[in-house]
Design an enzyme around this catalytic site. Structure first.
Site, mmCIF file in Angstrom:
data_model
loop_
_atom_site.group_PDB
_atom_site.id
_atom_site.type_symbol
_atom_site.label_atom_id
_atom_site.label_comp_id
_atom_site.label_asym_id
_atom_site.label_seq_id
_atom_site.Cartn_x
_atom_site.Cartn_y
_atom_site.Cartn_z
ATOM 1 N N ARG A 55 -13.365 98.979 -15.207
ATOM 2 C CA ARG A 55 -14.007 99.421 -16.446
ATOM 3 C C ARG A 55 -13.130 100.369 -17.257
ATOM 4 O O ARG A 55 -13.484 100.769 -18.365
ATOM 5 C CB ARG A 55 -15.324 100.141 -16.125
ATOM 6 N N HIS A 62 -0.360 72.264 -39.579
ATOM 7 C CA HIS A 62 -0.664 72.979 -40.814
ATOM 8 C C HIS A 62 -0.157 74.421 -40.758
ATOM 9 O O HIS A 62 -0.880 75.358 -41.087
ATOM 10 C CB HIS A 62 -2.173 72.946 -41.080
ATOM 11 N N LYS A 103 -6.215 83.826 -21.470
ATOM 12 C CA LYS A 103 -5.857 84.257 -20.107
ATOM 13 C C LYS A 103 -4.376 84.626 -20.073
ATOM 14 O O LYS A 103 -4.000 85.638 -19.503
ATOM 15 C CB LYS A 103 -6.107 83.146 -19.069
ATOM 16 N N TRP A 138 -11.567 104.867 -19.893
ATOM 17 C CA TRP A 138 -10.904 103.975 -20.847
ATOM 18 C C TRP A 138 -11.032 104.686 -22.181
ATOM 19 O O TRP A 138 -12.115 104.751 -22.758
ATOM 20 C CB TRP A 138 -11.620 102.627 -20.854
ATOM 21 N N LYS A 155 -13.122 95.417 -18.714
ATOM 22 C CA LYS A 155 -13.977 94.264 -18.451
ATOM 23 C C LYS A 155 -15.290 94.328 -19.212
ATOM 24 O O LYS A 155 -15.879 93.319 -19.567
ATOM 25 C CB LYS A 155 -14.267 94.200 -16.953
ATOM 26 N N CYS A 162 -16.266 103.066 -19.446
ATOM 27 C CA CYS A 162 -15.695 103.864 -18.373
ATOM 28 C C CYS A 162 -16.586 103.628 -17.168
ATOM 29 O O CYS A 162 -17.657 103.043 -17.293
ATOM 30 C CB CYS A 162 -15.733 105.342 -18.738
ATOM 31 N N GLU A 188 -3.734 87.923 -21.971
ATOM 32 C CA GLU A 188 -4.367 89.071 -21.306
ATOM 33 C C GLU A 188 -3.549 89.585 -20.127
ATOM 34 O O GLU A 188 -3.363 90.781 -19.983
ATOM 35 C CB GLU A 188 -5.734 88.655 -20.733
ATOM 36 N N GLU A 230 -9.153 79.388 -24.317
ATOM 37 C CA GLU A 230 -9.353 80.233 -23.140
ATOM 38 C C GLU A 230 -8.059 80.319 -22.319
ATOM 39 O O GLU A 230 -7.717 81.379 -21.796
ATOM 40 C CB GLU A 230 -10.511 79.692 -22.295
ATOM 41 N N ASN A 279 -20.324 107.787 -19.840
ATOM 42 C CA ASN A 279 -19.837 106.476 -20.273
ATOM 43 C C ASN A 279 -20.577 106.122 -21.553
ATOM 44 O O ASN A 279 -21.806 106.088 -21.557
ATOM 45 C CB ASN A 279 -20.115 105.427 -19.196
ATOM 46 N N GLY A 280 -19.834 105.868 -22.620
ATOM 47 C CA GLY A 280 -20.461 105.525 -23.896
ATOM 48 C C GLY A 280 -19.741 106.228 -25.026
ATOM 49 O O GLY A 280 -18.617 106.718 -24.844
HETATM 50 C C1 G6P Z 1 -13.887 91.981 -22.604
HETATM 51 C C2 G6P Z 1 -13.380 91.309 -21.348
HETATM 52 C C3 G6P Z 1 -13.356 89.795 -21.571
HETATM 53 C C4 G6P Z 1 -14.736 89.315 -21.974
HETATM 54 C C5 G6P Z 1 -15.240 90.046 -23.224
HETATM 55 C C6 G6P Z 1 -16.699 89.742 -23.486
HETATM 56 O O1 G6P Z 1 -12.955 91.864 -23.633
HETATM 57 O O2 G6P Z 1 -12.098 91.775 -21.009
HETATM 58 O O3 G6P Z 1 -12.982 89.160 -20.353
HETATM 59 O O4 G6P Z 1 -14.678 87.946 -22.228
HETATM 60 O O5 G6P Z 1 -15.148 91.455 -23.018
HETATM 61 O O6 G6P Z 1 -17.440 90.244 -22.394
HETATM 62 P P1 G6P Z 1 -18.890 89.767 -22.002
HETATM 63 O O7 G6P Z 1 -19.281 90.672 -20.884
HETATM 64 O O8 G6P Z 1 -19.751 89.979 -23.209
HETATM 65 O O9 G6P Z 1 -18.828 88.359 -21.604
#
Ligand code: G6P
Length: 581
Positions: free
Chosen positions: A27, A477, A458, A71, A576, A2, A461, A454, A97-98
Site C-alpha cells: 500500500r 495513424h 504490466k 505512500w 495497489k 498507506c 508498471e 493490459e 491513511n487518507g
Molecule cells: C492501482 C493499482 C492497479 C489497479 C488500479 C485500480 O493503480 O496499482 O493495479 O488496477 O489501482 O485499482 P482497483 O482496486 O480499483 O481495481
C-alpha cells in the site's frame, strides 16, 4: 494509500506491528514508523522501507502500539513526514491513511493558536486538534469524537496516548478492520497483517469511532453505540506468504487457474441481483487494470448479447458525468479506489442501479453499491494486478454467460486447465528482445485490444520500459512514425474474423523494420513465417484465448522485469490501493 496497523493486548506490540507493516507495504513503502506506550511514548520512524530496516522499531517495548507504512501525498518521503505524528506535548501519537482536504485552513488556525508543526503532512493537524480537545476532556475517545467532524476528506486513524491504556480508531472513506484475538485486538488497513493471529474480524463503517482494549471493542457512530458483524475470514495464512516463489507476483500468476476456478464456481445466476439479468444497457466505471477488464467485458457482452456497453474511466466520470441510465458496474479489486467509489455514488444519484465487483470483503465499495459480487482471488500482495484481473474476468464472463442464456458456460469450465498450461511456456527469446528495448508496442483487435492494453500496462508498471497498447488498426495513424528495429511490437493474432487483417497489419509493421513477437495458436501455418518470434498457445475458444494470451503477457512482463533487476512486487511510485483522487 498507506498501510496502518495497531495492537492492544498481552504481547509486545512492536514485533507484531513491524511484521504487519511488512505485509502492508504493497500500500506504500517510502517511509515507515511505529509508536508504542512504554513509560511515555516511544517511537521510531524513518524514510525507506520497514522490510529493509526494522531493527530499531523492533526494540520498542510496550503492549499498545501503532504503525504506518507510507505512500507520500503531502510532503516528500523523509523522517519528519513519516508517521506517527505527535502533538505538542509529545503524549499523543497518531497514524493516518487518507487525505485531509481542509488541512491547510486547519493548520493556519492551529498555528495561530501556537501549535508547532514538525512535518509538511496533512495528517499532523489531526493530532494537534486532538491535543486541544484532550486538554478539555481528559478522555482520548471524546477528544477524537470532537475532532472528526472538523475533518474533510478520508481517514482511517489510530490514536494512542501514554495517559490511556487503549487505542482509539476512526474511519471515513478509508478501510479499517478490527481483528478480535484472545485477549488482544488488532486494527489494520486490511486482513493481511491480522490473519496470522485471528480469523475473526469486524469491518468498520464510515463515521465509526471505536475504543479498543485487549478484551473490548466499543464502537460508536454519531454518538450512538453500534455493533458491526463479526466475520470469519477464510483466507489462509499461506495465501499471504511467498511460499517458495521468488516474488508475490509470480506466485499470484501461478495461482490464477485456482482463482479463476474458485470465482467461476462461486458466481452463478443466483449470485447476480435481478437488475443484472436483462439490462437494456450497461455502463462500466473503473480504473487501471480494472478498466481493461471492463473493456474486455464490453467486447464480449456486445458480441454475445447485442447489449450496448459504455466504458468510462471513473476519474473522468465523476467530473464529466455522461447522461447515464440503467445498470452501472464498478469494477475494483481493492474496493477502495476513490475515483470508482465517487463515480458509483454519482451513478446512484442519477437513479442508476449499481453493482460492484471486488476482491475485498468489507471494502468500501460494498457499502456504496446496491449489490456487490465478491470474486475469490484471495489476497493479492504484489502491486501489479494479476490474479484479481483473472478473477474479475471470471465474474464478468459468468455475467455474459448468464445474460446470454449460458451460451459460453461449458467452455469456461475448462479454462483453468488452459491457463495452467500457459504457466510453463518458454519466453526466453521474447524476454531478451524486450529487455533491450526502450519502447514496446502491443497490438490486438476486438477483445485482444484490451489484452494488449493490459500487457503494456504490466510491462511499464514493473519493468519501467515504455510500453503502449493499441488497437492494431490504429498503429498506422501515427505510431508507425516510431517503428524501427529498436521498437518491438507484440501482436496478438488469434483465430477469428480479424485474423486476416491482423496478418496484414503485422506485415506492415515488419515492412517498417519493427521486430514482431506474435502470440498465435498452435498449428498456425502462416504467422510463424512472417514474425521474428512466434509464441504458440493452445487453440481454444475465444473467451479462453483472452485469458491465456493475457497470462503470456503477464509472464513476459514479469520475466523482463526480473531480468532488468526491478523490484517486481513494489514498483517505484505505485501503490495497489489508490484511495486518493
Ligand atoms: C492501482 C493499482 C492497479 C489497479 C488500479 C485500480 O493503480 O496499482 O493495479 O488496477 O489501482 O485499482 P482497483 O482496486 O480499483 O481495481
Amino acid at each position: 494509500m498507506c498501510g496502518i496497523v495497531g495492537y492492544v493486548g498481552r504481547r509486545d506490540a512492536a514485533p507484531l506491528i513491524v511484521e504487519g507493516l511488512k505485509k502492508l507495504e504493497y500500500r506504500g513503502y517510502d517511509s515507515f514508523g511505529v509508536a508504542t506506550i512504554e513509560k511515555g511514548l516511544a517511537f521510531d520512524k524513518h524514510k525507506g522501507r520497514i522490510s529493509e530496516n526494522d531493527q530499531s522499531a523492533l526494540s520498542l517495548k510496550g503492549k499498545i502500539g501503532i504503525g504506518h507504512t507510507r505512500w507520500a501525498t503531502h510532503g516528500v518521503p523523509n523522517d519528519a513526514n513519516a508517521h506517527p505524528h505527535f502533538d505538542c506535548t509529545g503524549t499523543i501519537a497518531l497514524v493516518h491513511n487518507g487525505i485531509i482536504e481542509n488541512y491547510a485552513e486547519l493548520k493556519r488556525e492551529l498555528n495561530s493558536r501556537g501549535h508547532t508543526f514538525r512535518s509538511e503532512t496533512d495528517t499532523e493537524v489531526i493530532v494537534h486538534l486532538i491535543e486541544e480537545e484532550y486538554a478539555k476532556k481528559k478522555d482520548l475517545f471524546l477528544a477524537v469524537q470532537n475532532v472528526v467532524p472538523k475533518l474533510e476528506g478520508s481517514y482511517a486513524l489510530l490514536v494512542i496516548s501514554n495517559n490511556e491504556e487503549r487505542m482509539i480508531v476512526a474511519r471515513n472513506a478509508s478501510p479499517l478492520v478490527i481483528g478480535i484475538g484472545d485477549g488482544e485486538t488488532f486494527a489494520a488497513s486490511d486482513m493481511t497483517p491480522i490473519l496470522e493471529h485471528t480469523e475473526r474480524a469486524m469491518f468498520l463503517e464510515d463515521g465509526d469511532i471505536a475504543s479498543i482494549s485487549g478484551n473490548e471493542v466499543a464502537i460508536y457512530n454519531h454518538g450512538s453505540r453500534v455493533t458491526r458483524p463479526l466475520e470469519l475470514i477464510d483466507w489462509s495464512l499461506e495465501d499471504v506468504k511467498k511460499g517458495g516463489f521468488a516474488h508475490f507476483m509470480l506466485k499470484e500468476i501461478y495461482e490464477q487457474p485456482q482463482a479463476f476456478y474458485n470465482t467461476l464456481r462461486a458466481v452463478n445466476s443466483e449470485t447476480f441481483p435481478d437488475f443484472v439479468h436483462n439490462p437494456a444497457s450497461v455502463t462500466v466505471v473503473a480504473c487501471g487494470s480494472s478498466y481493461h477488464t471492463g473493456l474486455i467485458f464490453k467486447y464480449l457482452l456486445e458480441e454475445s448479447c447485442r447489449i450496448p456497453v459504455r466504458l468510462e474511466f471513473a476519474s473522468e466520470f465523476k467530473y464529466y458525468p455522461p447522461p447515464v441510465e440503467g445498470l452501472v458496474i464498478g469494477i475494483t479489486q481493492s474496493g477502495e479506489t476513490a475515483d470508482t467509489l465517487i463515480a458509483l455514488k454519482q451513478a446512484k444519484s442519477h437513479n442508476c442501479r449499481t453493482l460492484a465487483i471486488t476482491n475485498i470483503l468489507g471494502s468500501s465499495v460494498s457499502r456504496v453499491a446496491d449489490a456487490t459480487i465478491f470474486m475469490r482471488a484471495g489476497p493479492e500482495i504484489s502491486v501489479a494486478a494479476t490474479k484479481s484481473f483473472i478473477a474479475q474476468l471470471a465474474v464478468l464472463m459468468q455475467m455474459v454467460n448468464n445474460i446470454s442464456g449460458r451460451k459460453c458456460g461449458d467452455m469456461l469450465i475448462h479454462a483453468h486447465q488452459a491457463i495452467e498450461e500457459i504457466l510453463l511456456i518458454d519466453l526466453t527469446n521474447a524476454v531478451s528482445v524486450c529487455t533491450g528495448a526502450k519502447d514496446i508496442f502491443y497490438v490486438g483487435r476486438g477483445p485482444f485490444y484490451p489484452v494488449a492494453l493490459e500487457g503494456a500496462l504490466k510491462m511499464k508498471e514493473i519493468s519501467y520500459i515504455h510500453a503502449e497498447g493499441y488497437a492494431a488498426g490504429e498503429l498506422k495513424h501515427g505510431p508507425f512514425a516510431l517503428l524501427s528495429p529498436e521498437t518491438p511490437v507484440i501482436a496478438l493474432c488469434l483465430p477469428g474474423d480479424t485474423y486476416g487483417v491482423m496478418i496484414s497489419n503485422i506485415k506492415e509493421m515488419k515492412a517498417r523494420g519493427a521486430p514482431v513477437i506474435a502470440i498465435g495458436c498452435d498449428g498456425d501455418s502462416e504467422l510463424p513465417d512472417i514474425v521474428d518470434i512466434f509464441i504458440p498457445i493452445p487453440r481454444t475458444s475465444p473467451f479462453v484465448l483472452v485469458l491465456t494470451s493475457l497470462v503470456v503477457l503477464q509472464l513476459l512482463a514479469y520475466y523482463t522485469a526480473v531480468a532488468l533487476g526491478r523490484d517486481v512486487d513494489k514498483p517505484r511510485n505505485l501503490a495497489k490501493s489508490v484511495t486518493v483522487e
